[in-house]
Design an enzyme around this catalytic site. Structure first.
Site, PDB file in Angstrom:
ATOM      1  N   LYS A  22       0.945  -1.517  -0.260  1.00 46.25           N
ATOM      2  CA  LYS A  22       0.325  -0.081   0.104  1.00 46.25           C
ATOM      3  C   LYS A  22       0.735   1.421  -0.123  1.00 46.25           C
ATOM      4  CE  LYS A  22      -1.779   1.506   3.923  1.00 46.25           C
ATOM      5  NZ  LYS A  22      -1.683   3.341   4.308  1.00 46.25           N
ATOM      6  N   ASN A  23       1.828   1.306   1.228  1.00 42.63           N
ATOM      7  CA  ASN A  23       2.816   2.085   1.104  1.00 42.63           C
ATOM      8  C   ASN A  23       3.873   2.614  -0.329  1.00 42.63           C
ATOM      9  OD1 ASN A  23       0.989   2.871   3.632  1.00 42.63           O
ATOM     10  ND2 ASN A  23       2.921   2.758   4.908  1.00 42.63           N
ATOM     11  N   CYS A 124      -3.656  12.722  13.202  1.00 46.92           N
ATOM     12  CA  CYS A 124      -5.240  11.542  13.177  1.00 46.92           C
ATOM     13  C   CYS A 124      -5.164  10.794  14.215  1.00 46.92           C
ATOM     14  CB  CYS A 124      -4.598  11.426  12.375  1.00 46.92           C
ATOM     15  SG  CYS A 124      -2.625   9.579  11.745  1.00 46.92           S
ATOM     16  N   ARG A 129       1.168  14.612  12.889  1.00 43.25           N
ATOM     17  CA  ARG A 129       1.023  14.171  11.411  1.00 43.25           C
ATOM     18  C   ARG A 129       1.885  15.786  10.930  1.00 43.25           C
ATOM     19  NH1 ARG A 129      -1.072   8.180   9.515  1.00 43.25           N
ATOM     20  NH2 ARG A 129       0.989   8.759   8.475  1.00 43.25           N
ATOM     21  N   ASP A 314       4.527   0.720  12.359  1.00 41.82           N
ATOM     22  CA  ASP A 314       3.301   0.004  11.508  1.00 41.82           C
ATOM     23  C   ASP A 314       2.927  -1.435  12.005  1.00 41.82           C
ATOM     24  OD1 ASP A 314       3.266   2.481  10.538  1.00 41.82           O
ATOM     25  OD2 ASP A 314       3.050   1.797   8.540  1.00 41.82           O
ATOM     26  N   ARG A 407      -8.769   0.025   4.694  1.00 37.73           N
ATOM     27  CA  ARG A 407      -8.002   0.741   4.219  1.00 37.73           C
ATOM     28  C   ARG A 407      -5.855   0.246   3.902  1.00 37.73           C
ATOM     29  NH1 ARG A 407      -5.853   4.422   7.963  1.00 37.73           N
ATOM     30  NH2 ARG A 407      -4.455   4.521   5.970  1.00 37.73           N
TER      31      ARG A 407
HETATM   32  C1  UD1 Z   1       4.917   6.965   6.279  1.00 34.99           C
HETATM   33  C2  UD1 Z   1       3.271   6.018   6.852  1.00 34.99           C
HETATM   34  C3  UD1 Z   1       3.118   5.013   7.720  1.00 34.99           C
HETATM   35  C4  UD1 Z   1       4.123   4.841   8.804  1.00 34.99           C
HETATM   36  C5  UD1 Z   1       5.128   5.976   9.165  1.00 34.99           C
HETATM   37  C6  UD1 Z   1       6.489   5.591   9.729  1.00 34.99           C
HETATM   38  C7  UD1 Z   1       2.881   5.819   4.492  1.00 34.99           C
HETATM   39  C8  UD1 Z   1       0.990   6.037   3.632  1.00 34.99           C
HETATM   40  N1  UD1 Z   1       2.468   5.658   4.928  1.00 34.99           N
HETATM   41  O1  UD1 Z   1       3.755   7.926   7.388  1.00 34.99           O
HETATM   42  O2  UD1 Z   1       2.447   3.695   7.701  1.00 34.99           O
HETATM   43  O3  UD1 Z   1       4.475   5.057  10.344  1.00 34.99           O
HETATM   44  O4  UD1 Z   1       5.569   6.225   7.335  1.00 34.99           O
HETATM   45  O5  UD1 Z   1       7.254   4.716   8.920  1.00 34.99           O
HETATM   46  O6  UD1 Z   1       3.393   5.511   4.122  1.00 34.99           O
HETATM   47  N2  UD1 Z   1       7.620  14.558  10.437  1.00 34.99           N
HETATM   48  C9  UD1 Z   1       7.710  15.928  11.165  1.00 34.99           C
HETATM   49  N3  UD1 Z   1       7.424  16.737  10.188  1.00 34.99           N
HETATM   50  C10 UD1 Z   1       6.985  16.632   8.656  1.00 34.99           C
HETATM   51  C11 UD1 Z   1       6.920  14.672   7.899  1.00 34.99           C
HETATM   52  C12 UD1 Z   1       7.135  14.217   9.479  1.00 34.99           C
HETATM   53  O7  UD1 Z   1       7.751  15.758  11.728  1.00 34.99           O
HETATM   54  O8  UD1 Z   1       6.970  17.338   7.765  1.00 34.99           O
HETATM   55  C13 UD1 Z   1       7.759  13.422  11.754  1.00 34.99           C
HETATM   56  C14 UD1 Z   1       6.646  12.944  11.959  1.00 34.99           C
HETATM   57  O9  UD1 Z   1       5.950  13.824  12.676  1.00 34.99           O
HETATM   58  C15 UD1 Z   1       7.468  11.627  12.144  1.00 34.99           C
HETATM   59  C16 UD1 Z   1       8.077  11.297  11.871  1.00 34.99           C
HETATM   60  O10 UD1 Z   1       8.477  11.951  10.705  1.00 34.99           O
HETATM   61  O11 UD1 Z   1       7.264  11.733  14.038  1.00 34.99           O
HETATM   62  C17 UD1 Z   1       8.411   9.967  10.542  1.00 34.99           C
HETATM   63  O12 UD1 Z   1       7.200  10.827   9.420  1.00 34.99           O
HETATM   64  P1  UD1 Z   1       6.787   9.997   8.389  1.00 34.99           P
HETATM   65  O13 UD1 Z   1       7.591   9.237   7.491  1.00 34.99           O
HETATM   66  O14 UD1 Z   1       7.006  11.097   7.152  1.00 34.99           O
HETATM   67  O15 UD1 Z   1       5.409   9.601   7.444  1.00 34.99           O
HETATM   68  P2  UD1 Z   1       4.892   9.748   7.169  1.00 34.99           P
HETATM   69  O16 UD1 Z   1       4.519   9.253   5.316  1.00 34.99           O
HETATM   70  O17 UD1 Z   1       3.055  10.701   6.969  1.00 34.99           O
END
Ligand code: UD1
Length: 430
Positions: A22-23, A124, A129, A314, A407
């Site tokens: 999915k991701n 969420c 996030r 995850d 999902r």
């Molecule tokens: C993706 C995965 C999710 C998984 C996560 C971490 C998808 C669709 N989802 O989510 O299932 O749990 O990776 O492996 O692929 N952060 C910031 N600023 C930002 C972006 C992120 O501070 O602009 C922080 C977040 O708060 C978190 C960390 O970085 O602590 C990791 O987040 P991120 O890797 O971005 O997660 P997602 O891509 O949303």
């Protein structure tokens, strides 16, 4: 809302076909927006998140054609995305609200059309996030970004400009978005502290096949030499390591033996090493691996979630369910998300012994048996953890609000039924 009813206590035996990731599918579908030519993606899982993203692409003006095909022994979906010209550069609230990863349209639309309006996804269940890394990186590439009425409005005159960007966290989402934006930028972009998850390497693979120049896959420094145009291709996405890890726990928690076909053990080195230390046998096969926990006394083991190749957040909830019925104590530490223990009170309703310390850690003391109970899903992975607990528990468990599972887990009941689980979906209308 549908529910899932499980009568627990049956060891699971047989084969589970692992679906496309999915991701990986989500950013790769959005990468198709970077070109006017058709992009065909194979091995796309049948999931509601994919349906939501397809609806967003349709509203942007993409043409979508899908067919079902057999791939390595099971039915998969092949979808062709074709966006000769976007008719809308807006990702509205109703789409983004349903599926956060809709934010993957940001980088591609801005890079190709110079304008995009994306509803801010907001927080969420598992945490705040934020999107600061996505937005500040695009600003460093010359974009003008404003937040208006809950929307990110991003503009660039001409092309985005290559930049040297250092992420404060190794964000998966930001790495994907900036890779896609930089592929069509003018000049060279370097991303330091990029995410190294296998999903990123697959995105780099497809972008390079489309004509991008990206180096550094599987490392934390990515160098992207921007090009003016990308072209259409066909790409088969990798299989879902989180789904594979989730079914590996299903074998362990029921003391059964499952062969996971099309699973890639290389992507799961940390979780599989923990399973081995707990006493579970893992055996490689030509098409995946076997998880064998027959006659095994499971020993609790600490889990610390971290960026890849560390233990994936995850799989945290699923491993916590396993520790609930293992011998001794296990410390579970969540270092990625600030609010990812919502499954704890539900597991405790089934008789688990868990003490949460602050937001980041929990001690699980193994109990002899869980007992079935009605429980509530809170997010995708927590829902699977409750299914696992239900499979191991004595008696009946009913998991409510299973739309979370739809999902991210393709044909979950069919896959479980095929290996001997007593599981059924109770439809809302039943
Ligand atoms: C993706 C995965 C999710 C998984 C996560 C971490 C998808 C669709 N989802 O989510 O299932 O749990 O990776 O492996 O692929 N952060 C910031 N600023 C930002 C972006 C992120 O501070 O602009 C922080 C977040 O708060 C978190 C960390 O970085 O602590 C990791 O987040 P991120 O890797 O971005 O997660 P997602 O891509 O949303």
């Amino acid at each position: 809302m549908d529910k899932i009813k499980i009568i627990g206590g049956k060891p699971l035996f047989g084969k589970v076909y692992i679906s496309g990731a999915k991701n990986t599918a989500l950013p790769i579908i959005c990468a198709s927006l970077l070109t006017e030519e058709p992009v065909t993606v194979k091995n796309i899982p049948f999931l509601s998140d994919i349906k939501s993203l397809n609806n967003l692409l349709l509203q942007i003006g993409s043409q979508i054609e899908e067919k079902t095909e057999e791939l390595n022994g099971h039915l998969t979906r092949t979808i062709t995305y074709h966006t000769p010209q976007a008719t809308s550069l807006v990702a509205p609230y109703d789409y983004v609200r349903k599926m956060r990863a809709s934010y993957y349209v940001l980088g591609p639309l801005l890079a190709r059309y110079g304008h995009v309006e994306l509803s801010l996804p907001g927080g969420c269940a598992i945490g705040a996030r934020p999107m600061d890394i996505h937005l500040s990186s695009l600003e460093q590439m010359g974009a003008n970004i404003e937040i208006k009425n809950g929307y990110v409005v991003a503009d660039i005159k001409g092309r985005l400009q290559g930049a040297h960007i250092s992420f404060h966290s190794a964000s998966v989402g930001a790495t994907c978005n900036i890779l896609m934006a930089a592929a069509l930028a003018e000049g060279t972009t370097v991303i330091e502290n990029a995410a190294k998850e296998p999903e990123i390497a697959d995105l780099i693979d497809i972008l390079n096949k489309m004509g991008a120049h990206i180096e550094g896959a599987n490392t934390s420094t990515l160098t992207i030499n921007g090009v003016e145009k990308l072209h259409g291709i066909t790409h088969t996405i990798i299989n879902d390591r989180i789904e594979a890890g989730s079914y590996a726990v299903a074998a362990a928690i029921t003391k059964g033996r499952l062969e996971l076909i099309n699973a890639n053990a290389e992507y799961l080195q940390t979780p599989l090493s923990i399973l081995r230390k707990m006493g579970v046998k893992i055996e490689m096969t030509d098409s995946g691996f076997i998880v064998d926990a027959q006659n095994c006394t499971l020993q609790g083991h600490d889990v610390y979630t971290d960026y890849y190749p560390g233990f994936p957040t995850d799989l945290q909830a699923q491993f916590m369910a396993l520790m609930c019925v293992s011998e001794g104590a296990a410390m579970i530490t969540e270092s990625i998300w600030e609010n990812r223990f919502m499954h704890v009170p539900e597991l405790m309703r089934m008789g688990a012994n868990i003490n949460v310390h602050g937001h980041a850690s929990a001690i699980v003391r193994g109990v002899k048996k869980l007992s079935g109970a009605p429980v509530m899903s809170t997010d995708l992975r927590a829902s699977f953890a409750l299914i696992l607990a239900g499979l191991a528990a004595e008696g009946e468990t009913v998991v409510n609000r299973v739309y979370h599972l739809d999902r991210g887990y393709e044909t979950l009941e069919e896959k479980f039924k095929a290996v001997g689980a007593d599981i059924e979906r109770i439809k809302e209308s039943d």
